[in-house]
Design a protein around this motif. Sequence first.
Motif, short mmCIF file in Angstrom:
data_model
loop_
_atom_site.label_atom_id
_atom_site.label_comp_id
_atom_site.label_asym_id
_atom_site.label_seq_id
_atom_site.Cartn_x
_atom_site.Cartn_y
_atom_site.Cartn_z
N LEU A 2 79.71 35.23 -32.12
CA LEU A 2 78.55 35.68 -32.86
C LEU A 2 78.90 36.99 -33.54
O LEU A 2 79.55 37.84 -32.96
CB LEU A 2 77.38 35.89 -31.91
CG LEU A 2 76.06 36.37 -32.49
CD1 LEU A 2 75.48 35.34 -33.43
CD2 LEU A 2 75.07 36.67 -31.38
N CYS A 3 78.50 37.15 -34.78
CA CYS A 3 78.65 38.42 -35.49
C CYS A 3 77.33 39.15 -35.30
O CYS A 3 76.33 38.81 -35.92
CB CYS A 3 78.95 38.18 -36.96
SG CYS A 3 79.33 39.67 -37.88
N PRO A 4 77.26 40.13 -34.40
CA PRO A 4 75.99 40.64 -33.94
C PRO A 4 75.25 41.60 -34.87
O PRO A 4 74.06 41.72 -34.78
CB PRO A 4 76.35 41.36 -32.64
CG PRO A 4 77.77 41.75 -32.82
CD PRO A 4 78.39 40.70 -33.69
N LEU A 15 78.94 33.89 -37.88
CA LEU A 15 77.48 33.99 -37.89
C LEU A 15 76.85 32.97 -36.94
O LEU A 15 75.65 32.96 -36.77
CB LEU A 15 76.94 33.76 -39.30
CG LEU A 15 77.32 34.83 -40.32
CD1 LEU A 15 76.90 34.38 -41.72
CD2 LEU A 15 76.69 36.16 -39.96
N LEU A 16 77.66 32.16 -36.34
CA LEU A 16 77.19 31.11 -35.45
C LEU A 16 77.41 31.49 -34.01
O LEU A 16 78.31 32.26 -33.69
CB LEU A 16 77.96 29.81 -35.70
CG LEU A 16 77.75 29.17 -37.04
CD1 LEU A 16 78.72 28.02 -37.21
CD2 LEU A 16 76.34 28.69 -37.20
N ILE A 62 76.82 19.84 -22.87
CA ILE A 62 76.48 19.63 -24.27
C ILE A 62 76.70 20.95 -24.97
O ILE A 62 76.03 21.95 -24.69
CB ILE A 62 75.04 19.13 -24.46
CG1 ILE A 62 74.85 17.79 -23.73
CG2 ILE A 62 74.74 18.98 -25.96
CD1 ILE A 62 73.44 17.23 -23.81
N VAL A 63 77.68 20.97 -25.87
CA VAL A 63 78.05 22.16 -26.62
C VAL A 63 77.32 22.11 -27.96
O VAL A 63 77.29 21.07 -28.62
CB VAL A 63 79.57 22.21 -26.84
CG1 VAL A 63 79.97 23.41 -27.70
CG2 VAL A 63 80.31 22.22 -25.52
N VAL A 64 76.75 23.23 -28.37
CA VAL A 64 76.03 23.29 -29.64
C VAL A 64 76.50 24.46 -30.49
O VAL A 64 76.96 25.48 -29.96
CB VAL A 64 74.50 23.39 -29.43
CG1 VAL A 64 73.96 22.14 -28.77
CG2 VAL A 64 74.12 24.63 -28.64
N ALA A 65 76.38 24.28 -31.79
CA ALA A 65 76.55 25.38 -32.74
C ALA A 65 75.14 25.75 -33.19
O ALA A 65 74.38 24.89 -33.64
CB ALA A 65 77.40 24.94 -33.93
N GLU A 66 74.82 27.01 -33.04
CA GLU A 66 73.48 27.50 -33.39
C GLU A 66 73.61 28.53 -34.51
O GLU A 66 74.39 29.47 -34.40
CB GLU A 66 72.84 28.14 -32.17
CG GLU A 66 71.49 28.73 -32.43
CD GLU A 66 70.91 29.44 -31.20
OE1 GLU A 66 70.00 30.25 -31.39
OE2 GLU A 66 71.39 29.20 -30.08
N GLU A 67 72.86 28.33 -35.55
CA GLU A 67 72.82 29.29 -36.66
C GLU A 67 71.38 29.76 -36.83
O GLU A 67 70.49 28.94 -37.08
CB GLU A 67 73.32 28.69 -37.96
CG GLU A 67 73.31 29.69 -39.10
CD GLU A 67 73.86 29.15 -40.40
OE1 GLU A 67 73.42 29.64 -41.45
OE2 GLU A 67 74.69 28.24 -40.38
N GLU A 68 71.17 31.04 -36.69
CA GLU A 68 69.85 31.65 -36.85
C GLU A 68 68.78 30.89 -36.08
O GLU A 68 67.70 30.58 -36.59
CB GLU A 68 69.50 31.75 -38.34
CG GLU A 68 70.44 32.66 -39.11
CD GLU A 68 70.12 32.76 -40.58
OE1 GLU A 68 69.18 32.10 -41.06
OE2 GLU A 68 70.85 33.50 -41.26
N LEU A 71 69.86 24.60 -34.03
CA LEU A 71 71.02 23.81 -33.60
C LEU A 71 71.47 22.96 -34.78
O LEU A 71 70.70 22.16 -35.30
CB LEU A 71 70.67 22.92 -32.42
CG LEU A 71 70.16 23.62 -31.16
CD1 LEU A 71 70.02 22.61 -30.02
CD2 LEU A 71 71.03 24.78 -30.75
N VAL A 72 72.73 23.14 -35.19
CA VAL A 72 73.22 22.47 -36.40
C VAL A 72 74.41 21.55 -36.15
O VAL A 72 74.77 20.76 -37.02
CB VAL A 72 73.55 23.48 -37.51
CG1 VAL A 72 72.28 24.20 -37.98
CG2 VAL A 72 74.59 24.50 -37.07
N SER A 73 75.03 21.64 -34.97
CA SER A 73 76.14 20.76 -34.63
C SER A 73 76.23 20.68 -33.12
O SER A 73 75.78 21.60 -32.41
CB SER A 73 77.45 21.29 -35.22
OG SER A 73 78.50 20.36 -35.07
N SER A 74 76.83 19.59 -32.62
CA SER A 74 76.91 19.41 -31.18
C SER A 74 77.96 18.37 -30.81
O SER A 74 78.32 17.52 -31.62
CB SER A 74 75.55 18.95 -30.63
OG SER A 74 75.61 18.75 -29.24
#
Length: 158
Positions: A2-4, A15-16, A62-68, A71-74
């Motif tokens: 994460l870019c905090p 950013l994710l 279950i691994v996820v990519a979260e943007e803002e 959940l956008v990918s898994s």
Amino acid sequence: MLCPLSSAGCSLLELLMIREINSGDYRQLMELYLHLHETNIPDCETAAETWEHILADKNYHIVVAEEEGKLVSSCTVVIVPNLTRGPRPYARVENVVTHADYRGKGLATACLDRAREIAVAAGCYNIALLTGSKLESTLKFYENAGYKQEKTGFIQWL
């Protein structure tokens, strides 16, 4: 990851947040699965027992990519205890999906990389996946993510 502080100088992946699911992610995960092969979202009451079982199972990730906050990918990785190879467990990947609006940005690769980290930490001797896709782009994606077509797979639908 994460870019905090700010988005200045950060790549998209910075950013994710790549993380495992938590109990509050059910609805968003099921909405994401509509971009895989699902056609509707089971209500929480119908799926509650399965959801709780997944959350409690130390071998089910279950691994996820979260943007803002979205959940956008898994992908799912399951660690399977095994009495051979040492004995060492093995890992299986399923349900690799990225929201249609976010494809081609390395998100599924980031999820698969985290799945690999989980498998390595568990001492797995391999990590494998099956795909029903015959698209060259999909097969190339998995090859670029480090997977090789080495075995013949068979499936029996139940």
